[in-house]
Design a protein around this motif. Sequence first.
Motif, PDB file in Angstrom:
ATOM      1  N   GLY A   1      57.481  59.820  53.330  1.00 50.42           N
ATOM      2  CA  GLY A   1      57.422  58.594  52.542  1.00 50.42           C
ATOM      3  C   GLY A   1      58.062  58.800  51.183  1.00 50.42           C
ATOM      4  N   VAL A   2      57.983  57.782  50.369  1.00 51.62           N
ATOM      5  CA  VAL A   2      58.563  57.847  49.037  1.00 51.62           C
ATOM      6  C   VAL A   2      57.436  57.795  48.018  1.00 51.62           C
ATOM      7  CG1 VAL A   2      60.017  56.604  47.388  1.00 51.62           C
ATOM      8  CG2 VAL A   2      60.702  56.752  49.772  1.00 51.62           C
ATOM      9  N   ARG A   3      57.506  58.661  47.022  1.00 49.52           N
ATOM     10  CA  ARG A   3      56.499  58.689  45.970  1.00 49.52           C
ATOM     11  C   ARG A   3      56.827  57.595  44.958  1.00 49.52           C
ATOM     12  NH1 ARG A   3      54.521  64.107  43.402  1.00 49.52           N
ATOM     13  NH2 ARG A   3      54.617  64.412  45.613  1.00 49.52           N
ATOM     14  N   ARG A   4      55.810  56.775  44.656  1.00 49.11           N
ATOM     15  CA  ARG A   4      55.991  55.720  43.664  1.00 49.11           C
ATOM     16  C   ARG A   4      55.060  55.975  42.497  1.00 49.11           C
ATOM     17  NH1 ARG A   4      55.277  50.256  46.869  1.00 49.11           N
ATOM     18  NH2 ARG A   4      53.668  51.458  47.858  1.00 49.11           N
ATOM     19  N   SER A   5      55.471  55.509  41.340  1.00 50.75           N
ATOM     20  CA  SER A   5      54.640  55.672  40.157  1.00 50.75           C
ATOM     21  C   SER A   5      53.407  54.787  40.271  1.00 50.75           C
ATOM     22  CB  SER A   5      55.439  55.294  38.906  1.00 50.75           C
ATOM     23  OG  SER A   5      55.633  53.886  38.865  1.00 50.75           O
ATOM     24  N   GLY A   6      52.401  55.119  39.488  1.00 50.57           N
ATOM     25  CA  GLY A   6      51.191  54.308  39.453  1.00 50.57           C
ATOM     26  C   GLY A   6      51.493  52.885  39.033  1.00 50.57           C
ATOM     27  N   ALA A   7      52.430  52.729  38.095  1.00 49.28           N
ATOM     28  CA  ALA A   7      52.802  51.384  37.635  1.00 49.28           C
ATOM     29  C   ALA A   7      53.436  50.585  38.765  1.00 49.28           C
ATOM     30  CB  ALA A   7      53.749  51.478  36.441  1.00 49.28           C
ATOM     31  N   ALA A   8      54.272  51.217  39.567  1.00 43.80           N
ATOM     32  CA  ALA A   8      54.921  50.520  40.678  1.00 43.80           C
ATOM     33  C   ALA A   8      53.894  50.120  41.733  1.00 43.80           C
ATOM     34  CB  ALA A   8      56.009  51.403  41.296  1.00 43.80           C
ATOM     35  N   ILE A   9      52.935  50.989  41.981  1.00 46.17           N
ATOM     36  CA  ILE A   9      51.888  50.678  42.960  1.00 46.17           C
ATOM     37  C   ILE A   9      51.041  49.513  42.458  1.00 46.17           C
ATOM     38  CG2 ILE A   9      49.772  51.557  44.039  1.00 46.17           C
ATOM     39  CD1 ILE A   9      51.189  54.357  43.999  1.00 46.17           C
ATOM     40  N   ALA A  10      50.638  49.569  41.191  1.00 47.08           N
ATOM     41  CA  ALA A  10      49.817  48.495  40.613  1.00 47.08           C
ATOM     42  C   ALA A  10      50.584  47.176  40.607  1.00 47.08           C
ATOM     43  CB  ALA A  10      49.374  48.869  39.204  1.00 47.08           C
ATOM     44  N   ASP A  11      51.857  47.215  40.269  1.00 47.04           N
ATOM     45  CA  ASP A  11      52.668  45.990  40.269  1.00 47.04           C
ATOM     46  C   ASP A  11      52.773  45.392  41.668  1.00 47.04           C
ATOM     47  OD1 ASP A  11      53.112  46.103  37.549  1.00 47.04           O
ATOM     48  OD2 ASP A  11      55.130  46.970  37.732  1.00 47.04           O
ATOM     49  N   ALA A  12      52.990  46.242  42.655  1.00 43.14           N
ATOM     50  CA  ALA A  12      53.087  45.754  44.035  1.00 43.14           C
ATOM     51  C   ALA A  12      51.755  45.152  44.490  1.00 43.14           C
ATOM     52  CB  ALA A  12      53.510  46.890  44.965  1.00 43.14           C
ATOM     53  N   ALA A  13      50.656  45.763  44.093  1.00 47.74           N
ATOM     54  CA  ALA A  13      49.337  45.233  44.445  1.00 47.74           C
ATOM     55  C   ALA A  13      49.113  43.885  43.760  1.00 47.74           C
ATOM     56  CB  ALA A  13      48.246  46.225  44.040  1.00 47.74           C
ATOM     57  N   ARG A  14      49.470  43.772  42.492  1.00 42.33           N
ATOM     58  CA  ARG A  14      49.322  42.506  41.765  1.00 42.33           C
ATOM     59  C   ARG A  14      50.159  41.412  42.415  1.00 42.33           C
ATOM     60  NH1 ARG A  14      51.261  43.478  36.278  1.00 42.33           N
ATOM     61  NH2 ARG A  14      50.920  41.284  36.051  1.00 42.33           N
ATOM     62  N   GLU A  15      51.367  41.741  42.841  1.00 50.31           N
ATOM     63  CA  GLU A  15      52.228  40.761  43.502  1.00 50.31           C
ATOM     64  C   GLU A  15      51.609  40.285  44.815  1.00 50.31           C
ATOM     65  OE1 GLU A  15      56.197  42.304  43.946  1.00 50.31           O
ATOM     66  OE2 GLU A  15      56.378  42.693  41.792  1.00 50.31           O
ATOM     67  N   ALA A  16      51.044  41.197  45.599  1.00 47.01           N
ATOM     68  CA  ALA A  16      50.421  40.825  46.872  1.00 47.01           C
ATOM     69  C   ALA A  16      49.207  39.935  46.632  1.00 47.01           C
ATOM     70  CB  ALA A  16      50.026  42.079  47.647  1.00 47.01           C
ATOM     71  N   ILE A  17      48.429  40.241  45.602  1.00 44.03           N
ATOM     72  CA  ILE A  17      47.262  39.423  45.275  1.00 44.03           C
ATOM     73  C   ILE A  17      47.702  38.046  44.801  1.00 44.03           C
ATOM     74  CG2 ILE A  17      45.304  39.184  43.680  1.00 44.03           C
ATOM     75  CD1 ILE A  17      45.106  42.329  43.833  1.00 44.03           C
ATOM     76  N   ALA A  18      48.691  37.995  43.935  1.00 52.22           N
ATOM     77  CA  ALA A  18      49.189  36.711  43.414  1.00 52.22           C
ATOM     78  C   ALA A  18      49.755  35.842  44.530  1.00 52.22           C
ATOM     79  CB  ALA A  18      50.246  36.946  42.345  1.00 52.22           C
ATOM     80  N   ALA A  19      50.402  36.477  45.508  1.00 47.12           N
ATOM     81  CA  ALA A  19      50.987  35.742  46.630  1.00 47.12           C
ATOM     82  C   ALA A  19      49.944  35.392  47.683  1.00 47.12           C
ATOM     83  CB  ALA A  19      52.104  36.567  47.260  1.00 47.12           C
ATOM     84  N   ASP A  20      48.714  35.831  47.480  1.00 51.14           N
ATOM     85  CA  ASP A  20      47.625  35.590  48.424  1.00 51.14           C
ATOM     86  C   ASP A  20      47.964  36.144  49.809  1.00 51.14           C
ATOM     87  OD1 ASP A  20      45.046  34.791  48.935  1.00 51.14           O
ATOM     88  OD2 ASP A  20      45.580  32.721  49.398  1.00 51.14           O
ATOM     89  N   HIS A  21      48.587  37.319  49.828  1.00 48.98           N
ATOM     90  CA  HIS A  21      48.932  37.976  51.086  1.00 48.98           C
ATOM     91  C   HIS A  21      47.645  38.281  51.845  1.00 48.98           C
ATOM     92  CE1 HIS A  21      50.352  41.001  53.901  1.00 48.98           C
ATOM     93  NE2 HIS A  21      51.584  40.585  53.632  1.00 48.98           N
ATOM     94  N   PRO A  22      47.618  38.079  53.151  1.00 51.88           N
ATOM     95  CA  PRO A  22      46.397  38.342  53.925  1.00 51.88           C
ATOM     96  C   PRO A  22      45.855  39.759  53.748  1.00 51.88           C
ATOM     97  CG  PRO A  22      48.009  37.200  55.281  1.00 51.88           C
ATOM     98  CD  PRO A  22      48.696  37.525  53.981  1.00 51.88           C
ATOM     99  N   ALA A  23      46.721  40.739  53.543  1.00 53.76           N
ATOM    100  CA  ALA A  23      46.274  42.122  53.376  1.00 53.76           C
ATOM    101  C   ALA A  23      45.657  42.379  52.008  1.00 53.76           C
ATOM    102  CB  ALA A  23      47.454  43.076  53.590  1.00 53.76           C
ATOM    103  N   ALA A  24      45.814  41.453  51.072  1.00 54.88           N
ATOM    104  CA  ALA A  24      45.305  41.657  49.721  1.00 54.88           C
ATOM    105  C   ALA A  24      43.802  41.469  49.616  1.00 54.88           C
ATOM    106  CB  ALA A  24      46.017  40.718  48.743  1.00 54.88           C
ATOM    107  N   GLY A  25      43.148  41.108  50.702  1.00 53.12           N
ATOM    108  CA  GLY A  25      41.717  40.859  50.682  1.00 53.12           C
ATOM    109  C   GLY A  25      40.852  42.104  50.667  1.00 53.12           C
ATOM    110  N   GLY A  26      41.403  43.251  50.968  1.00 54.61           N
ATOM    111  CA  GLY A  26      40.603  44.474  51.008  1.00 54.61           C
ATOM    112  C   GLY A  26      41.412  45.694  50.610  1.00 54.61           C
ATOM    113  N   LEU A  27      40.728  46.703  50.132  1.00 53.80           N
ATOM    114  CA  LEU A  27      41.387  47.922  49.676  1.00 53.80           C
ATOM    115  C   LEU A  27      42.169  48.599  50.796  1.00 53.80           C
ATOM    116  CD1 LEU A  27      41.861  50.119  47.520  1.00 53.80           C
ATOM    117  CD2 LEU A  27      39.716  51.159  48.283  1.00 53.80           C
TER     118      LEU A  27
END
Length: 124
Positions: free
Chosen positions: A10-36
């Motif tokens: 896989g590819v190593r991502r920074s903590g900021a990139a991971i947090a940003d991607a998680a925020r985007e999924a939550i904002a988009a109401d992605h079905p996977a964003a409902g749980g850790l």
Amino acid sequence: MRPAPRPGGGVRRSGAAIADAAREAIAADHPAAGGLMSLAELLAVSPYQLSRAFTRELGVSLTHYRNRVRVGRALDRLEDGEASLAGLAADLGFADQAHLTRTIRHHAGHTPTALRRLLAPRTP
């Protein structure tokens, strides 16, 4: 600069990139964003890595942030005249109406019913 490859391929991502991607999924109401677990799988990181990176970058837990977003959506719908709290709870991914009520009270300081009255348009 490209992220460093990880031993598993896989590819190593920074903590900021991971947090940003998680925020985007939550904002988009992605079905996977409902749980850790499901969100971590979507982002191709471990649940531990996601949880730690999110809290470190944003200063709040993933659950707290996700609930804050859901409360904002609930407030918008209450202001628009949402009639059913049970339906609102189900639509926004809460376990039940009581869970919705507790979460809104925690974040907004009032119950949904009290907020509905406060948000209702005033007629002269």
